[in-house]
Design a protein around this motif. Structure first.
Motif, PDB file in Angstrom:
ATOM      1  N   PHE A 151       0.838  -1.195   0.000  1.00  0.00           N
ATOM      2  CA  PHE A 151       0.000   0.000   0.000  1.00  0.00           C
ATOM      3  C   PHE A 151       0.873   1.245   0.000  1.00  0.00           C
ATOM      4  O   PHE A 151       1.657   1.463   0.932  1.00  0.00           O
ATOM      5  N   ASN A 152       0.742   2.066  -1.031  1.00  0.00           N
ATOM      6  CA  ASN A 152       1.481   3.321  -1.165  1.00  0.00           C
ATOM      7  C   ASN A 152       0.535   4.482  -0.901  1.00  0.00           C
ATOM      8  O   ASN A 152      -0.384   4.736  -1.687  1.00  0.00           O
ATOM      9  N   LYS A 153       0.723   5.197   0.196  1.00  0.00           N
ATOM     10  CA  LYS A 153      -0.164   6.312   0.526  1.00  0.00           C
ATOM     11  C   LYS A 153       0.113   7.486  -0.414  1.00  0.00           C
ATOM     12  O   LYS A 153       1.268   7.871  -0.607  1.00  0.00           O
ATOM     13  N   VAL A 154      -0.955   8.058  -0.981  1.00  0.00           N
ATOM     14  CA  VAL A 154      -0.774   9.163  -1.931  1.00  0.00           C
ATOM     15  C   VAL A 154      -1.511  10.437  -1.536  1.00  0.00           C
ATOM     16  O   VAL A 154      -1.210  11.515  -2.052  1.00  0.00           O
ATOM     17  N   ALA A 155      -2.480  10.351  -0.635  1.00  0.00           N
ATOM     18  CA  ALA A 155      -3.255  11.531  -0.244  1.00  0.00           C
ATOM     19  C   ALA A 155      -4.184  11.159   0.903  1.00  0.00           C
ATOM     20  O   ALA A 155      -4.228   9.993   1.334  1.00  0.00           O
ATOM     21  N   LYS A 156      -4.924  12.154   1.386  1.00  0.00           N
ATOM     22  CA  LYS A 156      -6.000  11.919   2.337  1.00  0.00           C
ATOM     23  C   LYS A 156      -7.263  12.586   1.806  1.00  0.00           C
ATOM     24  O   LYS A 156      -7.202  13.463   0.936  1.00  0.00           O
ATOM     25  N   ASP A 157      -8.402  12.162   2.353  1.00  0.00           N
ATOM     26  CA  ASP A 157      -9.686  12.620   1.829  1.00  0.00           C
ATOM     27  C   ASP A 157     -10.695  12.708   2.958  1.00  0.00           C
ATOM     28  O   ASP A 157     -10.641  11.931   3.913  1.00  0.00           O
ATOM     29  N   VAL A 176     -11.660  12.018   8.206  1.00  0.00           N
ATOM     30  CA  VAL A 176     -10.633  11.951   7.161  1.00  0.00           C
ATOM     31  C   VAL A 176     -10.045  10.554   7.081  1.00  0.00           C
ATOM     32  O   VAL A 176      -9.758   9.929   8.099  1.00  0.00           O
ATOM     33  N   ARG A 177      -9.868  10.069   5.841  1.00  0.00           N
ATOM     34  CA  ARG A 177      -9.263   8.748   5.624  1.00  0.00           C
ATOM     35  C   ARG A 177      -8.141   8.846   4.596  1.00  0.00           C
ATOM     36  O   ARG A 177      -7.930   9.902   3.979  1.00  0.00           O
ATOM     37  N   ASN A 178      -7.418   7.762   4.380  1.00  0.00           N
ATOM     38  CA  ASN A 178      -6.272   7.732   3.471  1.00  0.00           C
ATOM     39  C   ASN A 178      -6.662   7.268   2.074  1.00  0.00           C
ATOM     40  O   ASN A 178      -7.589   6.485   1.897  1.00  0.00           O
ATOM     41  N   PHE A 179      -5.902   7.753   1.094  1.00  0.00           N
ATOM     42  CA  PHE A 179      -5.962   7.255  -0.279  1.00  0.00           C
ATOM     43  C   PHE A 179      -4.672   6.477  -0.556  1.00  0.00           C
ATOM     44  O   PHE A 179      -3.577   6.941  -0.219  1.00  0.00           O
ATOM     45  N   TRP A 180      -4.817   5.348  -1.217  1.00  0.00           N
ATOM     46  CA  TRP A 180      -3.674   4.479  -1.496  1.00  0.00           C
ATOM     47  C   TRP A 180      -3.633   4.071  -2.964  1.00  0.00           C
ATOM     48  O   TRP A 180      -4.680   3.899  -3.598  1.00  0.00           O
ATOM     49  N   MET A 181      -2.425   3.877  -3.471  1.00  0.00           N
ATOM     50  CA  MET A 181      -2.210   3.177  -4.735  1.00  0.00           C
ATOM     51  C   MET A 181      -1.489   1.884  -4.384  1.00  0.00           C
ATOM     52  O   MET A 181      -0.353   1.903  -3.896  1.00  0.00           O
ATOM     53  N   VAL A 182      -2.161   0.775  -4.612  1.00  0.00           N
ATOM     54  CA  VAL A 182      -1.676  -0.533  -4.170  1.00  0.00           C
ATOM     55  C   VAL A 182      -0.966  -1.239  -5.323  1.00  0.00           C
ATOM     56  O   VAL A 182      -1.466  -1.258  -6.452  1.00  0.00           O
ATOM     57  N   THR A 183       0.186  -1.801  -5.032  1.00  0.00           N
ATOM     58  CA  THR A 183       0.961  -2.504  -6.056  1.00  0.00           C
ATOM     59  C   THR A 183       1.213  -3.947  -5.623  1.00  0.00           C
ATOM     60  O   THR A 183       1.125  -4.286  -4.443  1.00  0.00           O
ATOM     61  N   ARG A 184       1.552  -4.760  -6.597  1.00  0.00           N
ATOM     62  CA  ARG A 184       1.892  -6.165  -6.317  1.00  0.00           C
ATOM     63  C   ARG A 184       3.372  -6.200  -5.940  1.00  0.00           C
ATOM     64  O   ARG A 184       4.245  -6.167  -6.809  1.00  0.00           O
ATOM     65  N   GLY A 185       3.641  -6.228  -4.640  1.00  0.00           N
ATOM     66  CA  GLY A 185       4.992  -6.020  -4.163  1.00  0.00           C
ATOM     67  C   GLY A 185       5.329  -4.547  -4.281  1.00  0.00           C
ATOM     68  O   GLY A 185       4.511  -3.724  -4.697  1.00  0.00           O
TER      69      GLY A 185
END
Length: 270
Positions: free
Chosen positions: A98-104, A230-239
Protein backbone atom coordinates in the motif's frame (compact mmCIF):
# COMPACT_ATOMS: atom_id res chain seq x y z
CA UNK A 1 -9.85 22.28 -12.99
CA UNK A 2 -13.44 21.13 -12.74
CA UNK A 3 -15.22 18.17 -11.18
CA UNK A 4 -15.74 16.48 -14.53
CA UNK A 5 -13.74 13.37 -13.62
CA UNK A 6 -16.20 12.29 -10.97
CA UNK A 7 -18.61 11.10 -13.66
CA UNK A 8 -16.40 8.21 -14.69
CA UNK A 9 -18.81 5.26 -14.72
CA UNK A 10 -18.28 2.24 -12.49
CA UNK A 11 -16.14 -0.31 -14.30
CA UNK A 12 -16.16 1.86 -17.42
CA UNK A 13 -12.68 2.15 -18.92
CA UNK A 14 -11.20 5.62 -19.22
CA UNK A 15 -7.90 6.08 -21.02
CA UNK A 16 -5.36 8.84 -20.69
CA UNK A 17 -3.18 8.38 -23.76
CA UNK A 18 -1.24 11.55 -24.35
CA UNK A 19 1.89 9.86 -25.74
CA UNK A 20 4.45 10.76 -28.33
CA UNK A 21 3.09 10.80 -31.89
CA UNK A 22 3.64 7.98 -34.32
CA UNK A 23 2.82 4.28 -34.32
CA UNK A 24 6.29 3.26 -33.17
CA UNK A 25 6.10 5.54 -30.12
CA UNK A 26 2.66 4.23 -29.24
CA UNK A 27 3.88 0.64 -29.45
CA UNK A 28 6.85 1.41 -27.21
CA UNK A 29 4.79 3.18 -24.56
CA UNK A 30 4.47 1.65 -21.09
CA UNK A 31 0.83 1.20 -20.10
CA UNK A 32 -0.05 1.59 -16.42
CA UNK A 33 -3.47 0.12 -15.70
CA UNK A 34 -5.53 1.03 -12.63
CA UNK A 35 -8.84 -0.09 -11.15
CA UNK A 36 -10.66 0.29 -7.85
CA UNK A 37 -11.91 3.14 -5.70
CA UNK A 38 -14.46 5.55 -7.15
CA UNK A 39 -13.18 8.11 -4.62
CA UNK A 40 -9.58 7.86 -5.81
CA UNK A 41 -10.53 7.74 -9.51
CA UNK A 42 -11.00 11.52 -10.05
CA UNK A 43 -7.63 12.23 -8.43
CA UNK A 44 -5.90 9.40 -10.30
CA UNK A 45 -7.25 10.71 -13.61
CA UNK A 46 -5.97 14.23 -12.92
CA UNK A 47 -2.56 12.94 -11.87
CA UNK A 48 -2.26 10.70 -14.92
CA UNK A 49 -3.25 13.53 -17.26
CA UNK A 50 -0.52 15.74 -15.80
CA UNK A 51 2.11 12.99 -15.72
CA UNK A 52 1.90 12.13 -19.42
CA UNK A 53 2.66 15.76 -20.32
CA UNK A 54 6.25 15.22 -19.23
CA UNK A 55 6.51 11.43 -19.63
CA UNK A 56 5.68 10.82 -23.27
CA UNK A 57 6.45 7.10 -23.13
CA UNK A 58 3.75 6.32 -20.54
CA UNK A 59 0.00 6.04 -20.88
CA UNK A 60 -2.73 5.05 -18.45
CA UNK A 61 -5.94 3.04 -18.45
CA UNK A 62 -8.29 3.66 -15.54
CA UNK A 63 -11.30 1.61 -14.45
CA UNK A 64 -13.36 1.72 -11.26
CA UNK A 65 -15.40 -0.81 -9.27
CA UNK A 66 -14.59 -0.11 -5.61
CA UNK A 67 -11.52 -0.41 -3.39
CA UNK A 68 -11.88 -4.15 -2.82
CA UNK A 69 -12.00 -4.66 -6.58
CA UNK A 70 -8.80 -2.67 -7.02
CA UNK A 71 -7.00 -4.62 -4.28
CA UNK A 72 -8.16 -7.96 -5.73
CA UNK A 73 -7.25 -6.92 -9.28
CA UNK A 74 -3.69 -5.89 -8.43
CA UNK A 75 -3.15 -8.98 -6.27
CA UNK A 76 -4.21 -11.17 -9.20
CA UNK A 77 -2.03 -9.25 -11.66
CA UNK A 78 -4.97 -7.92 -13.66
CA UNK A 79 -3.88 -4.29 -13.18
CA UNK A 80 -0.67 -2.45 -12.36
CA UNK A 81 -2.18 -0.33 -9.57
CA UNK A 82 -5.22 -0.95 -7.40
CA UNK A 83 -6.70 2.31 -6.14
CA UNK A 84 -8.00 2.07 -2.58
CA UNK A 85 -9.72 4.54 -0.27
CA UNK A 86 -9.58 2.17 2.68
CA UNK A 87 -6.66 1.09 4.82
CA UNK A 88 -5.02 -2.35 4.57
CA UNK A 89 -6.93 -5.28 6.07
CA UNK A 90 -5.61 -8.47 7.62
CA UNK A 91 -7.72 -10.36 5.09
CA UNK A 92 -6.07 -8.73 2.06
CA UNK A 93 -4.13 -11.04 -0.28
CA UNK A 94 -0.46 -11.44 0.51
CA UNK A 95 2.30 -9.84 -1.51
CA UNK A 96 0.68 -6.45 -2.07
CA UNK A 97 2.04 -3.07 -0.97
CA UNK A 98 0.00 0.00 0.00
CA UNK A 99 1.48 3.32 -1.16
CA UNK A 100 -0.16 6.31 0.53
CA UNK A 101 -0.77 9.16 -1.93
CA UNK A 102 -3.26 11.53 -0.24
CA UNK A 103 -6.00 11.92 2.34
CA UNK A 104 -9.69 12.62 1.83
CA UNK A 105 -12.69 13.79 3.85
CA UNK A 106 -15.93 11.81 4.00
CA UNK A 107 -18.95 14.10 4.26
CA UNK A 108 -22.46 13.34 5.50
CA UNK A 109 -24.84 14.77 2.89
CA UNK A 110 -28.55 15.41 2.70
CA UNK A 111 -30.82 16.87 0.06
CA UNK A 112 -30.34 20.61 -0.46
CA UNK A 113 -33.89 21.18 0.86
CA UNK A 114 -33.02 19.46 4.15
CA UNK A 115 -30.49 21.75 5.78
CA UNK A 116 -29.46 19.59 8.70
CA UNK A 117 -27.04 21.39 11.02
CA UNK A 118 -24.47 19.67 13.17
CA UNK A 119 -24.54 15.90 13.65
CA UNK A 120 -22.94 14.11 16.58
CA UNK A 121 -21.46 10.67 16.17
CA UNK A 122 -24.31 9.30 18.28
CA UNK A 123 -26.90 10.85 15.98
CA UNK A 124 -25.13 9.54 12.86
CA UNK A 125 -25.03 6.07 14.37
CA UNK A 126 -28.71 6.31 15.24
CA UNK A 127 -29.65 7.44 11.74
CA UNK A 128 -27.62 4.93 9.75
CA UNK A 129 -28.40 2.01 12.07
CA UNK A 130 -32.11 2.71 11.59
CA UNK A 131 -32.77 3.49 15.26
CA UNK A 132 -33.63 7.06 14.25
CA UNK A 133 -36.06 6.56 11.38
CA UNK A 134 -37.77 9.95 11.04
CA UNK A 135 -36.31 13.37 10.26
CA UNK A 136 -38.64 14.78 12.92
CA UNK A 137 -36.34 13.13 15.48
CA UNK A 138 -33.17 14.74 14.11
CA UNK A 139 -32.37 18.13 15.68
CA UNK A 140 -32.05 20.87 13.07
CA UNK A 141 -33.54 18.90 10.18
CA UNK A 142 -35.86 20.87 7.91
CA UNK A 143 -37.38 17.73 6.39
CA UNK A 144 -40.07 15.55 7.91
CA UNK A 145 -41.10 11.99 7.31
CA UNK A 146 -39.01 8.83 6.96
CA UNK A 147 -35.24 8.92 6.58
CA UNK A 148 -34.08 7.23 3.38
CA UNK A 149 -30.58 5.82 3.84
CA UNK A 150 -28.18 5.74 0.89
CA UNK A 151 -24.93 3.88 1.48
CA UNK A 152 -22.12 2.18 -0.42
CA UNK A 153 -21.72 -1.50 -1.22
CA UNK A 154 -19.47 -3.82 0.77
CA UNK A 155 -16.66 -3.53 -1.83
CA UNK A 156 -16.37 0.21 -1.20
CA UNK A 157 -13.45 1.77 0.64
CA UNK A 158 -15.70 4.69 1.51
CA UNK A 159 -18.09 2.28 3.21
CA UNK A 160 -15.21 0.69 5.12
CA UNK A 161 -13.90 4.08 6.26
CA UNK A 162 -17.39 5.32 7.15
CA UNK A 163 -17.93 2.25 9.30
CA UNK A 164 -14.65 2.72 11.16
CA UNK A 165 -14.77 6.51 11.58
CA UNK A 166 -18.46 7.21 12.14
CA UNK A 167 -20.22 3.97 13.06
CA UNK A 168 -17.77 2.07 15.25
CA UNK A 169 -19.54 -1.07 16.47
CA UNK A 170 -22.95 0.07 15.20
CA UNK A 171 -24.13 -1.61 12.00
CA UNK A 172 -25.69 0.09 8.99
CA UNK A 173 -29.35 -0.85 8.60
CA UNK A 174 -30.00 -3.63 6.10
CA UNK A 175 -32.82 -1.54 4.63
CA UNK A 176 -30.36 1.07 3.33
CA UNK A 177 -30.12 1.49 -0.44
CA UNK A 178 -26.64 0.41 -1.54
CA UNK A 179 -24.87 2.22 -4.38
CA UNK A 180 -21.74 1.20 -6.28
CA UNK A 181 -20.11 4.63 -6.52
CA UNK A 182 -19.85 8.05 -4.91
CA UNK A 183 -21.58 9.56 -7.92
CA UNK A 184 -24.62 7.32 -7.53
CA UNK A 185 -24.94 8.22 -3.83
CA UNK A 186 -24.63 11.88 -4.77
CA UNK A 187 -27.34 11.58 -7.43
CA UNK A 188 -29.69 9.71 -5.09
CA UNK A 189 -29.37 12.33 -2.37
CA UNK A 190 -29.82 15.17 -4.89
CA UNK A 191 -33.10 13.69 -6.12
CA UNK A 192 -34.66 12.62 -2.80
CA UNK A 193 -35.63 15.27 -0.18
CA UNK A 194 -35.63 12.60 2.54
CA UNK A 195 -32.31 10.98 1.68
CA UNK A 196 -29.05 10.99 3.61
CA UNK A 197 -25.74 9.47 2.55
CA UNK A 198 -21.98 9.84 2.74
CA UNK A 199 -19.54 10.70 -0.03
CA UNK A 200 -15.98 11.73 -0.72
CA UNK A 201 -15.52 15.50 -0.43
CA UNK A 202 -15.17 15.78 -4.22
CA UNK A 203 -18.79 14.63 -4.65
CA UNK A 204 -20.72 17.09 -2.47
CA UNK A 205 -21.88 19.41 -5.26
CA UNK A 206 -25.66 19.78 -5.35
CA UNK A 207 -26.15 18.43 -1.83
CA UNK A 208 -26.30 19.90 1.66
CA UNK A 209 -23.25 19.03 3.77
CA UNK A 210 -23.81 18.52 7.48
CA UNK A 211 -21.10 19.39 9.97
CA UNK A 212 -19.73 16.65 12.22
CA UNK A 213 -19.01 17.22 15.91
CA UNK A 214 -19.25 20.96 15.36
CA UNK A 215 -16.80 21.08 12.44
CA UNK A 216 -17.78 21.69 8.81
CA UNK A 217 -16.76 19.09 6.25
CA UNK A 218 -14.64 21.18 3.91
CA UNK A 219 -11.15 21.11 2.47
CA UNK A 220 -9.73 23.67 4.87
CA UNK A 221 -10.83 21.73 7.95
CA UNK A 222 -9.69 18.44 6.46
CA UNK A 223 -6.23 19.88 5.78
CA UNK A 224 -5.96 21.40 9.26
CA UNK A 225 -6.97 18.15 10.95
CA UNK A 226 -9.99 19.75 12.65
CA UNK A 227 -12.50 17.62 10.74
CA UNK A 228 -12.66 14.11 12.16
CA UNK A 229 -13.91 12.26 9.08
CA UNK A 230 -10.63 11.95 7.16
CA UNK A 231 -9.26 8.75 5.62
CA UNK A 232 -6.27 7.73 3.47
CA UNK A 233 -5.96 7.26 -0.28
CA UNK A 234 -3.67 4.48 -1.50
CA UNK A 235 -2.21 3.18 -4.74
CA UNK A 236 -1.68 -0.53 -4.17
CA UNK A 237 0.96 -2.50 -6.06
CA UNK A 238 1.89 -6.16 -6.32
CA UNK A 239 4.99 -6.02 -4.16
CA UNK A 240 6.95 -2.79 -4.07
CA UNK A 241 6.53 -0.84 -7.27
CA UNK A 242 9.28 -1.05 -9.87
CA UNK A 243 10.11 0.61 -13.18
CA UNK A 244 7.63 3.06 -14.65
CA UNK A 245 5.09 2.34 -11.90
CA UNK A 246 7.62 3.19 -9.19
CA UNK A 247 8.54 6.41 -10.98
CA UNK A 248 4.88 7.44 -11.25
CA UNK A 249 4.04 6.74 -7.61
CA UNK A 250 7.21 8.49 -6.44
CA UNK A 251 6.21 11.50 -8.55
CA UNK A 252 2.74 11.48 -6.97
CA UNK A 253 4.13 11.29 -3.45
CA UNK A 254 7.02 13.70 -3.75
CA UNK A 255 6.63 16.20 -6.58
CA UNK A 256 5.22 19.64 -5.96
CA UNK A 257 3.28 19.40 -9.24
CA UNK A 258 1.45 16.28 -8.08
CA UNK A 259 0.81 17.52 -4.56
CA UNK A 260 -0.56 20.76 -5.98
CA UNK A 261 -3.13 18.69 -7.87
CA UNK A 262 -3.92 16.73 -4.71
CA UNK A 263 -4.49 20.00 -2.88
CA UNK A 264 -7.30 21.03 -5.22
CA UNK A 265 -9.92 18.80 -3.55
CA UNK A 266 -7.96 16.45 -1.30
CA UNK A 267 -5.37 16.59 1.50
CA UNK A 268 -1.74 16.48 0.34
CA UNK A 269 0.85 14.32 2.09
CA UNK A 270 3.09 17.35 2.59
Amino acid sequence: MTRRTRRLGVCVLATVALTASGAAAAQAATVITMSGSTSVAPLAALLAKQYVKTHKNVKFKLAQGGSDVGVADVAAGRVTIGNSSRDPKATDPGGIFFNKVAKDAICIVTNSKNTVGDLSQQTIQGIFSGKIASWSDVPGASASGPINLVVRTAASGTQDAFQKIFMGDAKVASSASQKASNGLVQQSVQSDPNAVGYVSLDFINGTHVASYKGVACNLRNAKSGEYGGVRNFWMVTRGRATGATSSFISWVQNSSAAQKIVGLHWVPLK
